[in-house]
Design an enzyme around this catalytic site. Structure first.
Site, PDB file in Angstrom:
ATOM      1  N   ASP A  77     -36.887   8.583  32.907  1.00 51.60           N
ATOM      2  CA  ASP A  77     -37.045   8.880  34.335  1.00 51.60           C
ATOM      3  C   ASP A  77     -38.510   8.634  34.723  1.00 51.60           C
ATOM      4  OD1 ASP A  77     -36.591  10.066  36.962  1.00 51.60           O
ATOM      5  OD2 ASP A  77     -34.876  11.076  36.066  1.00 51.60           O
ATOM      6  N   ASP A  95     -33.175   4.086  41.992  1.00 52.38           N
ATOM      7  CA  ASP A  95     -32.981   5.451  42.468  1.00 52.38           C
ATOM      8  C   ASP A  95     -33.785   5.647  43.750  1.00 52.38           C
ATOM      9  OD1 ASP A  95     -32.161   8.129  42.375  1.00 52.38           O
ATOM     10  OD2 ASP A  95     -33.874   8.736  41.159  1.00 52.38           O
ATOM     11  N   GLU A 125     -32.138   5.629  49.301  1.00 53.96           N
ATOM     12  CA  GLU A 125     -31.365   5.873  50.539  1.00 53.96           C
ATOM     13  C   GLU A 125     -31.952   5.224  51.802  1.00 53.96           C
ATOM     14  OE1 GLU A 125     -30.136   8.047  47.371  1.00 53.96           O
ATOM     15  OE2 GLU A 125     -32.148   8.258  48.214  1.00 53.96           O
ATOM     16  N   ARG A 161     -28.158   4.850  42.883  1.00 54.35           N
ATOM     17  CA  ARG A 161     -27.740   6.143  43.435  1.00 54.35           C
ATOM     18  C   ARG A 161     -27.102   5.957  44.807  1.00 54.35           C
ATOM     19  NH1 ARG A 161     -31.825  11.222  44.098  1.00 54.35           N
ATOM     20  NH2 ARG A 161     -32.606  10.019  45.878  1.00 54.35           N
ATOM     21  N   ASP A 172     -27.789  14.013  41.689  1.00 51.65           N
ATOM     22  CA  ASP A 172     -28.469  15.178  41.125  1.00 51.65           C
ATOM     23  C   ASP A 172     -27.591  16.427  41.198  1.00 51.65           C
ATOM     24  OD1 ASP A 172     -30.527  13.416  40.834  1.00 51.65           O
ATOM     25  OD2 ASP A 172     -31.716  14.189  42.480  1.00 51.65           O
ATOM     26  N   HIS A 228     -27.865  13.901  31.220  1.00 48.17           N
ATOM     27  CA  HIS A 228     -29.141  13.746  31.936  1.00 48.17           C
ATOM     28  C   HIS A 228     -29.490  15.083  32.575  1.00 48.17           C
ATOM     29  CE1 HIS A 228     -31.354  11.950  35.674  1.00 48.17           C
ATOM     30  NE2 HIS A 228     -32.215  12.167  34.698  1.00 48.17           N
TER      31      HIS A 228
END
Length: 937
Positions: free
Chosen positions: A375, A500, A503, A587, A603, A661
């Site tokens: 990450d 990731d 959006e 994502r 998440d 994760h």
């Protein structure tokens, strides 16, 4: 007007519509529909009654009788407090003007707004619009509403190309009829030709088409509605009780009912007879859907931009409807074989030692394990395409060690480009040649301010950040250049990029300079999205809506950000790994993203309820065209509890994508500076010996079934099948299956019934009508429809095989690379007639387009009659060596056979289980490149 018939003169058209209205009223009587549902005035005696669909004329929360009447609507509360109080009157909408014109694909109709007040202050009504009806295929219908004058934002083919046939489908072969009504208001009626079932019916008041508010309501065939995304839906079949679901990509954990990471304006409706259809609204603007319950189920679409461009897919089975949808938006990408293995990741590997400890302990514990992920902490100050040479010194050697063990390495790459001048200066000492943000400025590939004065700057992990504009074709080469820099100059030989925060997310609203208050950032109507506030702002935790992209304003392309990033990442990886299968995990997503990327559910939390919710989310994304998807095993936020984490491994081992994760710390304090609490690791080897044994048993079963998983992935890529699917897909005419969401199927043959509740040692599982066998023992557990209590202590998990299917398997190893070298076997599970069939897709597991280039083998297993199994290739291409088929388990025999032959030669029968009527054949050494026949009697 039915089919593609068109009217001539106005007089003829009026006569025709009178006839059609009579026909439609007859249909309405049959199915209980009422075309005229509201009068101009509601008498006091009628208040409290609900006679039909209620189309809400004031969806804002501050509705009042005065505001309602200002819009020309009717104030008429009903007894259900959740229902709208302000309704559209009959005749509120559009009417046909002029002649209906025939087109090569169907018909064109001009519509004119009826004389009613402008619906929304600040959003000018569009008085004249066209409707194009296209009979695209026998099972696909399109109707598109757009302005007669001027143009509006629509998705270009570069973003989503739904290929239109050159000629319309024949009226005699189409699965649907289309009827156009014009009294008391215009509407489209779509019925299924086989049974005259209504599947889409907009003959309702309240059709609004204005600059920043478009609304259309359709009746539903039943209240069996699935889909719409992305949200945290608590049940698979929607609760239609006056629910609003907003669609607008957003960075927020999947806990409450807000709009989430992806945008999927797509739903499935299973009709009362078991047939199913899907509807897709091709529109990228912020929107919401309003669901209304029985006895008059309906959906209202509200969007604040673009056009109304609907596609209807007629199925008739649920699986066929998904196939037709993915044929339009894009089939799921074919993943490399290694992606089907088990993956480990954590946000919280503080340094290289931390990471090495995790890798070493899981290897030593013998955990099947194919890929290690990292990450954001591996980066230098969270600057993408860099790694911290202090805390992660030796990372290139660690990656080489993974590769030496036939394991893979995946890195996260966020879109936010750090441009803090102090860090930008320091990073050149850490990463010579690093200049990502400035290079983006020079190349002109960043999202710009509203006046194009420079890159828009917001804030994410690196602090001040700019954002690549993935709608710009130039960005792709720039993105690839810096990915190559990371792989070559930084010597991080990654195998995939994990995209990731796309959006896109920002930790501050809009930009460092704020956002101007205007009709884009604060539109006249804002859907019920998270963070809209009293001022109706659209930019909470994202970019200003008036910022500029190559294609258009962020207002129009916001929900396409990840989709366009996925396209360019896929293409960049295809160039970086020539001839190999590009693979990326995203994502955020949009309709059609599954053609380029796979998906995980974001998440989630280490909470029992999130296990059930994960099943629902994964199933829904199967509807949307994502085959390889999953949720973080044991949860991301908060600390995992022992029993829950065991159960989650027993569930997650059967997700299409299986990754453990977890986060750095609790969600409540992880963003606080100086927060000290750090949650414990949750990888399998971090627990005790019992945990390791239980997790390993589930994961070994997964690795044993990898050939079956891989064949399902191929079928998804080649024809649009779902991998993980709800029971209703296989049993749509079984009413119980319509609401089952605590069990699921893998393909059509394997039933998974997990323990989802704390302290429980049994599962009440539903078995639809079929032969069902325990996967491990071969015992027949059910034949007729039945709920069974399955004893499931912590040491056990439930997996059942459906009769009539052959399931290929392979002797498992600790990586997919090693597993692929081992011999294969198959379970032959017989149905009541003693028959079974199945298939195995096999290629080299990594080269691109092996299916398209016929560089694969397809092995069929089939029983044409009881007691005779045929095994052999229907396609035998180059590219990979097929392992031997060494063992067969045959479940569900009537009696134990006296003799078994392979190609005429008798073979021994071993491990006879007389009580279950099961036999096992070993040491067969069958080459799958040739045809074989096995008989028993």
């Amino acid at each position: 007007m039915t089919g593609d018939a068109v009217g001539g003169s106005t007089a003829k058209r009026k006569i025709a519509f009178a006839v059609f209205l009579v026909v439609c009223l007859a249909v309405a009587l049959t199915v209980g529909l009422v075309l005229n549902f509201l009068e101009e005035e509601v008498q006091p005696a009628e208040i409290g009654k609900r006679s039909d669909v209620i189309v809400d004329c004031h969806p804002e929360s501050d509705a009042s009788e005065e505001k309602c009447k200002t819009r020309g609507c009717v104030w008429a509360p009903v007894s259900d407090d959740r229902a709208p109080k302000c309704k559209f009157p009959a005749g509120y909408g559009y009417r046909i003007v002029g002649d209906v014109k025939e087109t090569p694909m169907g018909m064109r109709i001009e519509l004119e707004r009826t004389p009613h007040p402008q619906y929304l202050t600040g959003s000018a009504s569009i008085d004249n619009i066209y409707l194009d009806v296209e009979f695209q295929t026998d099972a696909r219908l399109r109707f598109r509403f757009y302005p007669k004058n001027g143009t509006r934002w629509e998705l270009p083919d570069s973003v989503l190309n739904i290929t239109s046939p050159s000629t319309k489908a024949s009226e005699t072969s189409r699965l649907y009829n289309v009827t156009i009504l014009d009294d008391p208001v215009f509407g489209v009626l779509v019925t299924r030709t086989s049974d005259n079932q209504t599947v889409f019916n907009t003959t309702l008041p309240g059709f609004v088409y204005s600059d920043q508010y478009l609304q259309l309501t359709t009746r539903l065939a039943s209240d069996n509605v699935y889909g719409f995304g992305e949200h945290n839906h608590r049940q698979l079949r929607h609760d239609l009780g006056w629910k609003t679901w907003s669609i607008f990509t957003r960075d927020v954990a999947p806990v409450d009912g807000w709009n989430l990471y992806g945008a999927h304006p797509t739903y499935m409706n299973v009709e009362d007879g078991g047939s199913a259809h899907m509807v897709f609204l091709k529109n990228s603007n912020a929107m919401e859907v309003f669901l209304q319950p029985s006895p008059h189920p309906a959906i209202t679409f509200r969007t604040i931009g673009g056009v109304l461009d609907f596609y209807i897919f007629l199925g008739p089975s649920p699986g066929e409807a998904v196939q037709q949808y993915t044929e339009a938006v894009g089939r799921p990408v074919m993943p490399p074989y290694w992606t089907l293995g088990f993956h480990l990741c954590r946000w919280g590997y503080t340094n290289i030692t931390d990471l090495r400890v995790v890798i070493d302990r899981n290897r030593e514990a013998g955990i099947p394990y194919d890929a290690q992920w990292v990450d954001v902490e591996y980066m230098y100050n969270k600057f993408v395409f860099s790694y911290d040479r202090d805390t992660f010194d030796g990372l290139p050697d660690l990656v080489r060690d993974l590769h030496d063990h036939n394991q893979k390495f995946v890195v996260i790459v966020d879109p936010g480009l750090g441009n803090d001048p102090n860090i930008s200066r320091d990073i050149r000492n850490n990463s010579p040649g690093y200049d990502v943000f400035n290079d983006g400025v020079r190349e002109g590939v960043l999202v710009m301010t509203p006046n194009n004065s420079g890159p828009l700057v917001a804030e994410v992990w690196p602090g001040a950040t700019g954002f690549p504009d993935f709608t710009n074709p130039k960005t792709e080469a720039w993105w690839e250049k810096w990915a190559r820099y990371f792989r070559n100059n930084e010597s991080i030989e990654f195998d995939s990029l994990w995209i990731d925060m796309n959006e896109p997310a920002s930790f501050i609203p809009g930009s460092v300079d704020g956002c101007e208050k205007n009709k884009w950032n604060n539109p006249p109507y804002t859907p019920n999205i998270l963070g809209r506030g009293e001022d109706g702002r659209m930019y909470d935790k994202t970019l200003c809506m008036d910022s500029r992209h190559h294609l258009d304003s962020h207002y129009n392309v916001h929900s396409l950000y990840a989709h366009t990033q996925a396209i360019q990442t896929y293409n960049a990886l295809a160039n970086i790994f020539p001839g190999k299968r590009p693979w990326t995990m995203t994502r955020s997503s949009f309709a059609g993203t599954g053609k380029y990327a796979t998906k995980w559910m974001g998440d989630n939390q280490s909470r029992w309820e999130q296990m059930k919710w994960s099943i629902i989310g994964i199933l829904e994304f199967g509807f949307f065209g994502f085959s390889l998807n999953g949720a973080d095993i044991c949860g991301f936020w908060y600390e995992a509890e022992y029993e829950m984490c065991v159960r989650w491994h027993q569930l997650g081992a059967f997700y299409p994508f299986a990754r453990n994760h977890n986060a750095l710390g609790d969600a409540s304090d992880v963003f606080k500076k100086g927060a000290s609490h750090r949650i414990l690791p949750q990888d399998p080897a971090a627990w005790d010996a019992r945990f390791i044994r239980l997790a390993k048993e589930a994961l070994v079963t997964r690795y044993r079934l990898l050939p079956y998983f891989y064949t399902l992935m191929h079928n998804a890529h080649a024809r649009g099948d779902t991998v993980m699917r709800p029971l209703l897909f296989e049993f749509p005419d079984d009413p119980v299956c319509l609401s089952v969401d605590e069990q699921f199927l893998l393909g059509s043959a394997l039933l998974v019934s997990p323990v989802l509740y704390e302290g429980k040692t049994s599962v009440k599982a539903y078995f639809p009508e079929a032969n069902w066998y325990d996967y491990f023992q071969g015992e027949k557990v059910a034949v007729k429809k039945d709920h069974l209590d399955l004893y499931t202590p912590l040491e056990k998990f439930n997996l059942h095989v459906r009769g009539g299917h052959v399931i290929p398997w392979q002797v498992p190893a600790n990586t997919t690379h090693a597993s692929r070298q081992n011999n294969m076997g198959a379970i032959v599970a017989l149905d009541e007639e003693g028959r079974a069939q199945g298939e195995l897709f096999w290629d080299d597991g990594e080269n691109i387009d092996t299916y398209e280039n016929k560089q694969y083998s397809l092995i069929k297993f089939g029983m044409t009659k009881a007691g005779q199994l045929h095994v052999g290739p229907t396609v035998s291409g180059s590219g990979s060596v097929l392992p031997l088929l060494d063992m067969l388990d045959i479940y569900g025999l009537k009696t134990i056979p006296l003799t078994v032959t392979l190609d005429g030669e008798q073979v021994p029968v071993t491990n006879i289980r007389q009580s279950f009527a099961i036999i096992q054949l070993q040491n067969l050494n069958m080459t799958l490149t040739a045809n074989h026949t096995i008989t028993w009697s």
